[in-house]
Scaffold this motif. Structure first.
Motif, PDB file in Angstrom:
ATOM      1  N   PHE A  38       0.801  -1.240  -0.053  1.00 27.65           N
ATOM      2  CA  PHE A  38      -0.022   0.026   0.022  1.00 27.65           C
ATOM      3  C   PHE A  38       0.969   1.328   0.035  1.00 27.65           C
ATOM      4  CE2 PHE A  38      -2.341   3.413   2.626  1.00 27.65           C
ATOM      5  CZ  PHE A  38      -3.245   3.734   1.701  1.00 27.65           C
ATOM      6  N   ALA A  39       1.886   1.461   0.718  1.00 27.67           N
ATOM      7  CA  ALA A  39       2.905   2.340   0.832  1.00 27.67           C
ATOM      8  C   ALA A  39       3.493   2.679  -0.483  1.00 27.67           C
ATOM      9  CB  ALA A  39       3.700   2.109   1.904  1.00 27.67           C
ATOM     10  N   ALA A  40       3.887   1.230  -1.296  1.00 29.33           N
ATOM     11  CA  ALA A  40       4.392   1.595  -2.523  1.00 29.33           C
ATOM     12  C   ALA A  40       3.377   2.223  -3.561  1.00 29.33           C
ATOM     13  CB  ALA A  40       4.912   0.139  -2.996  1.00 29.33           C
ATOM     14  N   ARG A  41       2.335   1.788  -3.362  1.00 29.36           N
ATOM     15  CA  ARG A  41       1.243   2.343  -4.511  1.00 29.36           C
ATOM     16  C   ARG A  41       1.030   3.912  -3.949  1.00 29.36           C
ATOM     17  NH1 ARG A  41      -1.052  -2.793  -3.467  1.00 29.36           N
ATOM     18  NH2 ARG A  41      -2.418  -1.534  -2.047  1.00 29.36           N
ATOM     19  N   ARG A  42       1.124   4.189  -2.745  1.00 32.46           N
ATOM     20  CA  ARG A  42       0.890   5.645  -2.345  1.00 32.46           C
ATOM     21  C   ARG A  42       1.890   6.502  -2.815  1.00 32.46           C
ATOM     22  NH1 ARG A  42       1.366   8.468   2.686  1.00 32.46           N
ATOM     23  NH2 ARG A  42      -0.499   9.879   3.186  1.00 32.46           N
ATOM     24  N   ASP A  43       3.180   5.988  -2.733  1.00 34.05           N
ATOM     25  CA  ASP A  43       4.113   7.001  -3.353  1.00 34.05           C
ATOM     26  C   ASP A  43       4.375   7.944  -2.459  1.00 34.05           C
ATOM     27  OD1 ASP A  43       6.496   6.829  -4.876  1.00 34.05           O
ATOM     28  OD2 ASP A  43       5.315   8.156  -6.562  1.00 34.05           O
ATOM     29  N   ALA A  45       6.466  10.518   0.178  1.00 37.55           N
ATOM     30  CA  ALA A  45       7.845  11.553   0.243  1.00 37.55           C
ATOM     31  C   ALA A  45       8.933  10.411   0.434  1.00 37.55           C
ATOM     32  CB  ALA A  45       7.809  12.809   0.893  1.00 37.55           C
ATOM     33  N   GLY A  46       8.676   9.653   1.512  1.00 36.75           N
ATOM     34  CA  GLY A  46       9.787   8.806   2.059  1.00 36.75           C
ATOM     35  C   GLY A  46       9.942   7.724   0.996  1.00 36.75           C
ATOM     36  N   VAL A  47       8.920   7.166   0.276  1.00 37.22           N
ATOM     37  CA  VAL A  47       9.078   6.046  -0.803  1.00 37.22           C
ATOM     38  C   VAL A  47       9.689   6.658  -1.828  1.00 37.22           C
ATOM     39  CG1 VAL A  47       7.828   4.310  -2.401  1.00 37.22           C
ATOM     40  CG2 VAL A  47       6.996   4.887  -0.124  1.00 37.22           C
ATOM     41  N   GLN A  48       9.563   7.867  -2.415  1.00 34.65           N
ATOM     42  CA  GLN A  48      10.175   8.545  -3.353  1.00 34.65           C
ATOM     43  C   GLN A  48      11.654   8.606  -3.059  1.00 34.65           C
ATOM     44  OE1 GLN A  48       8.221  12.125  -5.005  1.00 34.65           O
ATOM     45  NE2 GLN A  48       6.115  11.148  -4.442  1.00 34.65           N
ATOM     46  N   GLN A  49      12.093   9.321  -2.073  1.00 35.58           N
ATOM     47  CA  GLN A  49      13.262   9.246  -1.383  1.00 35.58           C
ATOM     48  C   GLN A  49      14.119   7.630  -1.502  1.00 35.58           C
ATOM     49  OE1 GLN A  49      15.225  12.119  -1.065  1.00 35.58           O
ATOM     50  NE2 GLN A  49      16.657  10.725  -1.365  1.00 35.58           N
ATOM     51  N   LEU A  50      13.517   6.774  -0.972  1.00 30.26           N
ATOM     52  CA  LEU A  50      14.006   5.310  -1.011  1.00 30.26           C
ATOM     53  C   LEU A  50      14.377   4.954  -2.606  1.00 30.26           C
ATOM     54  CD1 LEU A  50      14.400   2.563   0.305  1.00 30.26           C
ATOM     55  CD2 LEU A  50      12.070   1.999  -0.111  1.00 30.26           C
ATOM     56  N   ARG A  51      13.632   5.221  -3.437  1.00 25.19           N
ATOM     57  CA  ARG A  51      13.615   5.062  -4.906  1.00 25.19           C
ATOM     58  C   ARG A  51      15.028   5.792  -5.371  1.00 25.19           C
ATOM     59  NH1 ARG A  51      12.066   5.827 -10.217  1.00 25.19           N
ATOM     60  NH2 ARG A  51      11.221   4.003 -11.406  1.00 25.19           N
ATOM     61  N   ASP A  67      11.187   0.314  -9.708  1.00 24.25           N
ATOM     62  CA  ASP A  67       9.872   0.214  -9.257  1.00 24.25           C
ATOM     63  C   ASP A  67       9.752  -1.146  -8.182  1.00 24.25           C
ATOM     64  OD1 ASP A  67       8.746   2.497 -10.112  1.00 24.25           O
ATOM     65  OD2 ASP A  67       7.810   1.591 -11.617  1.00 24.25           O
ATOM     66  N   GLU A  68      10.204  -2.173  -8.701  1.00 22.86           N
ATOM     67  CA  GLU A  68      10.235  -3.814  -8.233  1.00 22.86           C
ATOM     68  C   GLU A  68      10.983  -3.619  -6.854  1.00 22.86           C
ATOM     69  OE1 GLU A  68       9.338  -7.614  -6.954  1.00 22.86           O
ATOM     70  OE2 GLU A  68       8.312  -6.220  -8.161  1.00 22.86           O
ATOM     71  N   LEU A  69      12.381  -2.893  -7.057  1.00 22.54           N
ATOM     72  CA  LEU A  69      13.213  -2.840  -6.064  1.00 22.54           C
ATOM     73  C   LEU A  69      12.701  -2.044  -4.743  1.00 22.54           C
ATOM     74  CD1 LEU A  69      16.674  -2.215  -7.871  1.00 22.54           C
ATOM     75  CD2 LEU A  69      16.079  -4.002  -6.403  1.00 22.54           C
ATOM     76  N   THR A  70      11.921  -1.073  -5.169  1.00 21.98           N
ATOM     77  CA  THR A  70      11.520  -0.235  -3.964  1.00 21.98           C
ATOM     78  C   THR A  70      10.303  -0.843  -3.204  1.00 21.98           C
ATOM     79  OG1 THR A  70      11.891   1.841  -5.255  1.00 21.98           O
ATOM     80  CG2 THR A  70      10.076   1.839  -3.682  1.00 21.98           C
TER      81      THR A  70
END
Length: 307
Positions: A38-43, A45-51, A67-70
């Motif tokens: 769910f967090a990955a789909r929500r994308d 700020a933290g997820v974008q920085q992780l990517r 995307d898959e690595l994230t």
């Protein structure tokens, strides 16, 4: 963070602790994995920085691969929290036995303590360092680590109680010299301390190159080793399918204060090797490289480096 946000944060942690213990392990794993997806789909700020961080670690990855690595990294991070919430109720001897079955490089720790000056173990935000700590506490009869004072104070106390229940000696990071005095004392008693050492974007951080770009890492591990003669031992942690892999690397020699920058760069190089081999287990959702900071922050760090 506002007082209300702090309370919501504490509520979330407490709910996680309770739910993960009440549910069967398989159900808890499913729930935490769904939360990660769910967090990955929500994308956010933290997820974008992780990517963005993973793009430095795996520069050959295309958009689909990133995307898959994230997604996998978020699942790894969720697994860390699931295990963290369950660890107090787990059989610690069984956790230690499981880690002991796969850990490598224990001879490097044994050799360091045989010299009588203690050991400084430095590791990145990767895998499950609490599980590694359960093994270390069992193997040595205890060790010392430093934790940042979280807000609210009640949440900080929960985390201190949690890690003390695992056999860790906790020293709060307060900005004073108290923590340093305790760590120096433990090393002079020929004991082990364990410090997270992969991010310090402050004026006191040591400039290093990491995956080809400039950042800063804490100088504390190398400074402690230089001051006391303790062995500086890099440690790597990552997940296996049903457990944990720990690698204790050979010591980094640091005999004087002027060698601290080179020793910190050596730490960065070893961290990079382990992270490159297990990128999705590096839980770095914050800005890590200087280039990702706002321009005024970059300028401030640049001025600090010159002074």
């Amino acid at each position: 963070m506002s007082a209300l946000s702090q309370r919501f944060s504490e509520f979330g942690y407490v709910a996680g602790w309770r739910a993960s213990r009440m549910l069967p392990e398989s159900a808890a794993s499913t729930l935490f994995s769904l939360g990660a997806d769910f967090a990955a789909r929500r994308d956010g700020a933290g997820v974008q920085q992780l990517r963005r961080n993973l793009a430095r670690v795996v520069p050959q990855a295309d958009d689909a691969e990133l995307d898959e690595l994230t997604r996998r990294a978020l699942r790894s991070y969720a697994r860390y929290w699931q295990e963290t919430f369950r660890l107090p109720s787990m059989d610690h001897k069984e956790v230690s036995r499981k880690v002991a079955a796969s850990i490598t490089g224990v001879e490097n720790l044994d050799a360091a303590l045989a010299e009588g000056n203690g050991a400084v173990m430095a590791l990145p935000h990767s895998g499950n360092w609490d599980a590694a700590g359960v093994w270390l506490a069992d193997y040595l009869g205890g060790f010392t680590t430093v934790v940042e004072r979280l807000k609210p104070e009640s949440l900080y106390k929960r985390f201190v109680e949690y890690r003390e229940s695992l056999g860790f000696e906790i020293v709060p990071l307060t900005g004073s010299s108290t923590a340093m005095r305790v760590l120096l004392k433990r090393l002079r008693e020929n004991k082990a301390i364990c410090l997270v050492g992969d991010r310090d974007l402050t004026n006191s951080g040591i400039p290093v190159k990491f995956f080809g770009e400039q950042t800063r890492m804490p100088g504390g591990p190398a400074r402690l080793a230089a001051t006391t003669g303790a062995a500086l031992i890099p440690a790597g942690c990552w997940f296996t399918e049903d457990g944990w892999q720990i690698r204790l690397h050979p010591r980094i020699r640091v005999n004087a204060r002027e060698e601290v920058p080179a020793a910190t760069q050596a730490l960065a190089d070893i961290f990079a090797g382990d992270i490159a081999a297990h990128p999705t287990d590096w839980h770095m959702l914050q800005k890590f490289w200087i280039a990702d900071l706002e321009q005024d922050q970059q300028d401030a760090l640049g001025e600090a480096t010159k002074s």
